[in-house]
Write a protein that holds these residues in place. Structure first.
Motif, PDB file in Angstrom:
ATOM      1  N   TYR A   1      -3.332   3.203  -5.264  1.00 42.91           N
ATOM      2  CA  TYR A   1      -2.262   3.112  -4.265  1.00 42.91           C
ATOM      3  C   TYR A   1      -1.922   1.671  -3.878  1.00 42.91           C
ATOM      4  O   TYR A   1      -0.980   1.439  -3.122  1.00 42.91           O
ATOM      5  CB  TYR A   1      -2.661   3.877  -3.004  1.00 42.91           C
TER       6      TYR A   1
ATOM      7  N   GLU B   1       4.553   5.325   2.277  1.00 45.41           N
ATOM      8  CA  GLU B   1       4.976   6.721   2.403  1.00 45.41           C
ATOM      9  C   GLU B   1       4.955   7.173   3.857  1.00 45.41           C
ATOM     10  O   GLU B   1       5.816   7.933   4.294  1.00 45.41           O
ATOM     11  CB  GLU B   1       4.088   7.619   1.539  1.00 45.41           C
ATOM     12  N   GLY B   2       3.966   6.710   4.614  1.00 42.07           N
ATOM     13  CA  GLY B   2       3.934   7.045   6.031  1.00 42.07           C
ATOM     14  C   GLY B   2       5.141   6.495   6.763  1.00 42.07           C
ATOM     15  O   GLY B   2       5.748   7.183   7.602  1.00 42.07           O
TER      16      GLY B   2
ATOM     17  N   ASP C   1       0.859  -1.180   0.000  1.00 39.67           N
ATOM     18  CA  ASP C   1       0.000   0.000   0.000  1.00 39.67           C
ATOM     19  C   ASP C   1       0.899   1.235   0.000  1.00 39.67           C
ATOM     20  O   ASP C   1       1.621   1.488   0.967  1.00 39.67           O
ATOM     21  CB  ASP C   1      -0.905  -0.017   1.239  1.00 39.67           C
ATOM     22  N   ASP C   2       0.872   2.002  -1.084  1.00 40.74           N
ATOM     23  CA  ASP C   2       1.754   3.154  -1.201  1.00 40.74           C
ATOM     24  C   ASP C   2       1.516   4.188  -0.103  1.00 40.74           C
ATOM     25  O   ASP C   2       2.454   4.866   0.333  1.00 40.74           O
ATOM     26  CB  ASP C   2       1.563   3.824  -2.565  1.00 40.74           C
ATOM     27  N   ARG C   3       0.281   4.303   0.367  1.00 37.72           N
ATOM     28  CA  ARG C   3      -0.011   5.252   1.437  1.00 37.72           C
ATOM     29  C   ARG C   3       0.720   4.855   2.723  1.00 37.72           C
ATOM     30  O   ARG C   3       1.325   5.690   3.410  1.00 37.72           O
ATOM     31  CB  ARG C   3      -1.512   5.327   1.689  1.00 37.72           C
ATOM     32  N   THR C   4       0.653   3.572   3.033  1.00 35.58           N
ATOM     33  CA  THR C   4       1.335   3.057   4.222  1.00 35.58           C
ATOM     34  C   THR C   4       2.839   3.182   4.078  1.00 35.58           C
ATOM     35  O   THR C   4       3.544   3.556   5.027  1.00 35.58           O
ATOM     36  CB  THR C   4       0.944   1.591   4.451  1.00 35.58           C
TER      37      THR C   4
END
Length: 445
Positions: free
Chosen positions: A208, A75-76, A70-73
């Motif tokens: 994402y 990046e976080g 998951d790109d969101r995870t």
């Protein structure tokens, strides 16, 4: 490979030169500030439990690579570890960073645990893997074998193992404090996710999400809501249901104290299910043979709101018993009750039962125990070969009984040959024990 092997020896030598060994009442080793002496971690899965696992890694060494589908995870996590290289495919991470890492954390959905951990361990990397260790019995057996063959330090993420209360309760059970134990009850408030229904309709993959990598070794299916990021636990192809999710925690103390290994049979009563999603509830009965120090006994598992009979708790004089999850052990001289999932406390009745002092090794902390194992060579308690793999085999055997009990009510009893990992009376369970993996994710080499 030779470089990493010599680095492993260097890390251990550095720990021995300092205050490396942890023992009961011991002190924690001073952390080295030298980059060469710090453990270099790769974290596979950095969301959910992976967030705390990667944080523990960062507090114990240097996180040099992170991976998430998951790109969101991702990046976080990159904000927490700005110098770590980012990946969406653990295979590429290990191929490219293999000579730069000492250890991995695996905090993915259950169906990816074995594929990621086995690849890392076969490269000589130490491994911390979330519970349940694997999705299938065969995978659990193989994880223990490979960890032993490669002489890597391992730990499963059943953090209650480090609790002093759990270790004390287990030591008391081994002293036969309750007399002859014939009956164990373990229960959970799970599932707390949707379970027992049909698949949602196919939808476009969110931009994402790397869906191919999320599916990983499992049979391919189109993306739909209800899998990522949490509810995968309720699907046979990806998770292990309520039993797999929590038994490595809640069964942990009875397992440690009573050597609950190699059951000879399991039988389940369920709400019924479609063999795609797990049932809404189940009650599973395990039968364990006698070993060299205790007689045969029965263990009952309850989930989905089912609980042991309340009258079993009368002597505890606790109006809240049984709590939403816990463990109860019944002997001919007394009972031991631990409310909650991690055995942070326990009670023994009758009140006049003499409870002796027992010795047990204290943990410096669950993750820290693994870190010290890497540095010193002293295995952590929940290491794969000796503890976590056989615990996971015991737990996941219950899902064979659940599979058989797909119609509402009590299913057939599954007679089990633990040595050979097969049922002696029911055919057709082979793919539940050892599934077929997608090309590129095969476990056998």
């Amino acid at each position: 490979m030779a470089f990493r092997s010599s680095r492993r020896e260097f890390l251990q030598a550095s720990a021995v030169a300092g205050v490396g060994f942890w023992v009961a009442g011991g002190v924690r080793a001073e952390e080295s500030k030298s980059p060469n002496e710090q453990i270099q971690f790769a974290c596979i899965g950095v969301g959910g439990k992976g967030q705390s696992d990667s944080a523990d890694a960062g507090n114990s060494g240097v996180v040099v690579a992170i991976c998430d589908v998951d790109d969101r995870t991702l990046e976080g996590a990159s904000k927490r570890f700005p110098n770590a290289k980012k990946y969406s495919d653990f295979r590429k991470l290990l191929e490219e960073m293999g000579d730069k890492i000492d250890a991995v954390t695996v905090s993915t959905p259950d169906h990816v645990h074995a594929a990621a951990a086995l690849m890392a361990m076969r490269m000589g990397k130490h491994c911390f893997c979330q519970k349940p260790l694997t999705r299938c019995i065969y995978e659990a057996r193989l994880m223990g074998q490979v960890a032993r063959e490669k002489k890597v330090q391992t730990q499963m993420g059943n953090q209650g193992t480090a609790n002093p209360a759990l270790r004390r309760a287990a030591a008391l059970l081994k002293k036969n404090i309750l007399g002859t134990v014939k009956e164990v009850h373990v229960w959970t408030n799970r599932p707390i996710w949707p379970q027992g229904g049909e698949r949602a309709a196919e939808q476009p993959v969110p931009p994402y999400l790397h869906w191919e990598e999320w599916i990983g070794p499992a049979k391919f299916r189109p993306y739909a809501p209800g899998y990522h990021p949490f509810s995968w636990r309720g699907w046979w192809d990806f998770g292990t249901g309520a039993l797999g999710d929590m038994a490595c925690h809640t069964l942990n103390m009875p397992y440690a104290g009573l050597d609950l290994r190699n059951p000879v049979s399991v039988q389940a009563e369920t709400s019924g299910h479609n063999r795609d999603s797990y049932p809404k509830w189940s009650i599973i009965t395990y039968e364990f043979p006698a070993n060299d120090w205790r007689p045969a006994l029965t263990m009952k598992w309850y989930d989905g709101g089912k609980l042991p009979p309340k009258e079993l708790f009368t002597e505890f004089e606790d109006p809240k018993a049984p709590t939403a999850s816990g463990a109860l052990i019944i002997g001919d001289k007394g009972k031991l009750y631990s409310p909650g999932d991690y055995c942070s406390e326990f009670k023994i009745v009758p009140k006049d039962l003499v409870v002796p002092e027992v010795e047990f090794e204290r943990s410096p902390g669950h993750f820290e125990e693994w870190v010290q194992a890497i540095k010193t060579g002293k295995a952590a308690m929940s290491n794969f070969p000796d503890y976590a793999s056989p615990l996971t085999e015991t737990v996941l055997l219950g899902n064979l009984a659940v599979w058989v009990a797909n119609e509402p009510g009590v299913g057939a009893k599954v007679e089990w040959d633990a040595v050979n990992m097969k049922s002696t009376n029911i055919s057709g369970l082979e793919e539940i024990v050892k599934p077929v993996y997608r090309p590129g994710y095969e476990l056998d080499v």
